[in-house]
Write an enzyme that holds these catalytic residues in place. Structure first.
Site, PDB file in Angstrom:
ATOM      1  N   ASP A 277     -43.150 -23.103 -34.105  1.00 16.75           N
ATOM      2  CA  ASP A 277     -42.665 -21.736 -34.355  1.00 16.75           C
ATOM      3  C   ASP A 277     -41.942 -21.164 -33.138  1.00 16.75           C
ATOM      4  O   ASP A 277     -40.890 -20.521 -33.269  1.00 16.75           O
ATOM      5  CB  ASP A 277     -43.830 -20.803 -34.722  1.00 16.75           C
ATOM      6  CG  ASP A 277     -44.338 -21.043 -36.135  1.00 16.75           C
ATOM      7  OD1 ASP A 277     -43.549 -21.489 -36.989  1.00 16.75           O
ATOM      8  OD2 ASP A 277     -45.526 -20.772 -36.390  1.00 16.75           O
TER       9      ASP A 277
ATOM     10  N   ALA B 101     -48.208  -7.246 -32.796  1.00 16.59           N
ATOM     11  CA  ALA B 101     -49.056  -7.976 -31.837  1.00 16.59           C
ATOM     12  C   ALA B 101     -49.989  -8.936 -32.572  1.00 16.59           C
ATOM     13  O   ALA B 101     -51.057  -9.274 -32.068  1.00 16.59           O
ATOM     14  CB  ALA B 101     -49.858  -6.980 -31.001  1.00 16.59           C
ATOM     15  N   GLY B 102     -49.595  -9.382 -33.752  1.00 19.03           N
ATOM     16  CA  GLY B 102     -50.421 -10.315 -34.532  1.00 19.03           C
ATOM     17  C   GLY B 102     -50.118 -11.754 -34.168  1.00 19.03           C
ATOM     18  O   GLY B 102     -49.604 -12.053 -33.092  1.00 19.03           O
TER      19      GLY B 102
ATOM     20  N   LYS C 247     -53.442 -21.114 -39.527  1.00 17.25           N
ATOM     21  CA  LYS C 247     -52.832 -21.647 -38.297  1.00 17.25           C
ATOM     22  C   LYS C 247     -53.801 -21.781 -37.122  1.00 17.25           C
ATOM     23  O   LYS C 247     -53.640 -22.658 -36.285  1.00 17.25           O
ATOM     24  CB  LYS C 247     -51.635 -20.786 -37.877  1.00 17.25           C
ATOM     25  CG  LYS C 247     -50.435 -20.958 -38.797  1.00 17.25           C
ATOM     26  CD  LYS C 247     -49.222 -20.212 -38.274  1.00 17.25           C
ATOM     27  CE  LYS C 247     -48.043 -20.400 -39.201  1.00 17.25           C
ATOM     28  NZ  LYS C 247     -46.797 -19.844 -38.658  1.00 17.25           N
TER      29      LYS C 247
ATOM     30  N   TYR D 124     -37.171 -12.261 -43.641  1.00 12.54           N
ATOM     31  CA  TYR D 124     -35.898 -12.720 -44.224  1.00 12.54           C
ATOM     32  C   TYR D 124     -35.787 -12.393 -45.711  1.00 12.54           C
ATOM     33  O   TYR D 124     -34.796 -12.737 -46.355  1.00 12.54           O
ATOM     34  CB  TYR D 124     -35.693 -14.223 -43.982  1.00 12.54           C
ATOM     35  CG  TYR D 124     -36.857 -15.080 -44.432  1.00 12.54           C
ATOM     36  CD1 TYR D 124     -37.029 -15.419 -45.763  1.00 12.54           C
ATOM     37  CD2 TYR D 124     -37.798 -15.525 -43.516  1.00 12.54           C
ATOM     38  CE1 TYR D 124     -38.109 -16.179 -46.182  1.00 12.54           C
ATOM     39  CE2 TYR D 124     -38.886 -16.291 -43.918  1.00 12.54           C
ATOM     40  CZ  TYR D 124     -39.026 -16.614 -45.250  1.00 12.54           C
ATOM     41  OH  TYR D 124     -40.102 -17.353 -45.663  1.00 12.54           O
TER      42      TYR D 124
END
Ligand code: ATR
Length: 291
Positions: free
Chosen positions: A109, A135-136, A73, A232
């Site tokens: 996102d 915190a990623g 990303k 999920y």
């Protein structure tokens, strides 16, 4: 896609490593079919060492667009020609569209999360206090989107306190008026702030494969507070079980997955997919758990 693949069929896809687990091909192809569009969406496993070459290849092959998932990303950004303000803000891209010969990087996102929080929990950000676990990369996208959506206070609880502090520093730079605080991810630090929290948001991988936060106790949360777990699978994590035990409104990350996919579909095709189709497709595959 409305029918058979022909000489005119356009290609969409997803790059990631690994990518086999991705549910995007399932829901995107269903939505493309329903919309009667001559497009097909395919998974492309791309090793990190081959990212630059792969994007050049996608460009040369004239794909219409693609999603980008872990671990590409951020690394994909130098391979693109332009970023939307959303991608610029969080320094990460999850959706790319080809406009003529230019590749435009976007990020759905954040808006996917904010929309899912509204749809699944009735959560409206303005003026609210959010406790973020982690915190990623996922946390960064989430906190910036929530800050942009108007929350007034953010507490970041992370296992490695330094990374939490770094994330808070980044948020302060872009949102100087937001009340931002980093704490350790342990119950002795979390308990004192829980009573002030309107939303508890897990962005870590804890919860996958049955893992749990040690000593988690949500007794101090107020009854109108909500809990959202980006995980999920499994559909009901130990965090969501604990939230349910306390009668708190809660949801897993399936809604976010569907909403970011809907936003990507609109970005590529210029129109929204059939309402609710992606989510019902995912529920059919994984099982619903919103409570
Ligand atoms: P992603 O892009 O999915 O967010 P990441 O950037 O590797 O992935 O970040 C993972 C996050 O989950 C981090 O906040 C990490 O905490 P550290 O910063 O201390 O590494 C958190 N995390 C992962 N495994 C964890 C665990 N077992 N317990 C608590 N936090 C965990």
């Amino acid at each position: 896609m409305s029918g058979a693949i022909t000489g005119t069929t356009g290609i969409l896809g997803i790059i990631g490593w690994p990518v086999e687990h991705s549910l995007s091909p399932l829901m995107q192809n269903e939505a493309l079919r329903r919309a009667g569009l001559d497009l097909v969406y395919v998974p492309f496993p791309v090793h990190p060492d081959a990212l630059e070459e792969a994007v050049k290849g996608l460009r040369a092959l004239g794909v219409c667009g693609f999603n980008v998932t872990v671990p590409h990303k951020t690394a994909v950004i130098p391979c693109l020609d332009e970023l939307t303000p959303e991608a610029e803000m969080c320094g990460a891209v999850n959706t790319v569209r080809r406009d003529d010969d230019r590749l435009i990087g976007h990020n759905t996102d954040g808006i996917g999360l904010v929309r899912s929080l509204a749809d699944d929990l009735g959560f409206r950000p303005p003026g609210r206090t959010v406790l973020v676990l982690g915190a990623g990369g996922a946390a960064r996208g989430a906190v910036l989107a929530l800050a942009a959506a108007g929350i007034s206070r953010m507490i970041v609880a992370n296992r490695t306190l330094r990374y939490g502090e770094e994330l808070c520093g980044l948020v302060r730079l872009q949102f100087p008026h937001l009340d931002v605080q980093a704490i350790s991810l342990d119950m002795s630090a979390i308990k004192p702030v829980l009573g002030a929290v309107d939303l508890l948001l897990n962005t870590t991988s804890v919860g996958m494969s049955g893992t749990a936060f040690a000593g988690l106790d949500l007794t101090a949360m107020h009854q109108s507070a909500a809990v959202y777990d980006m995980v999920y699978a499994p559909p009901c994590t130990p965090l969501l079980e604990e939230a349910r035990r306390h009668g708190l409104c809660c949801a897993n990350g399936l809604g976010m997955l569907a909403c970011q996919g809907e936003e990507a579909f609109s970005f590529w095709t210029g129109r929204p997919p059939h309402p609710g189709l992606m989510k019902s497709c995912l529920h059919g595959h994984i099982g619903a758990t919103t409570a």
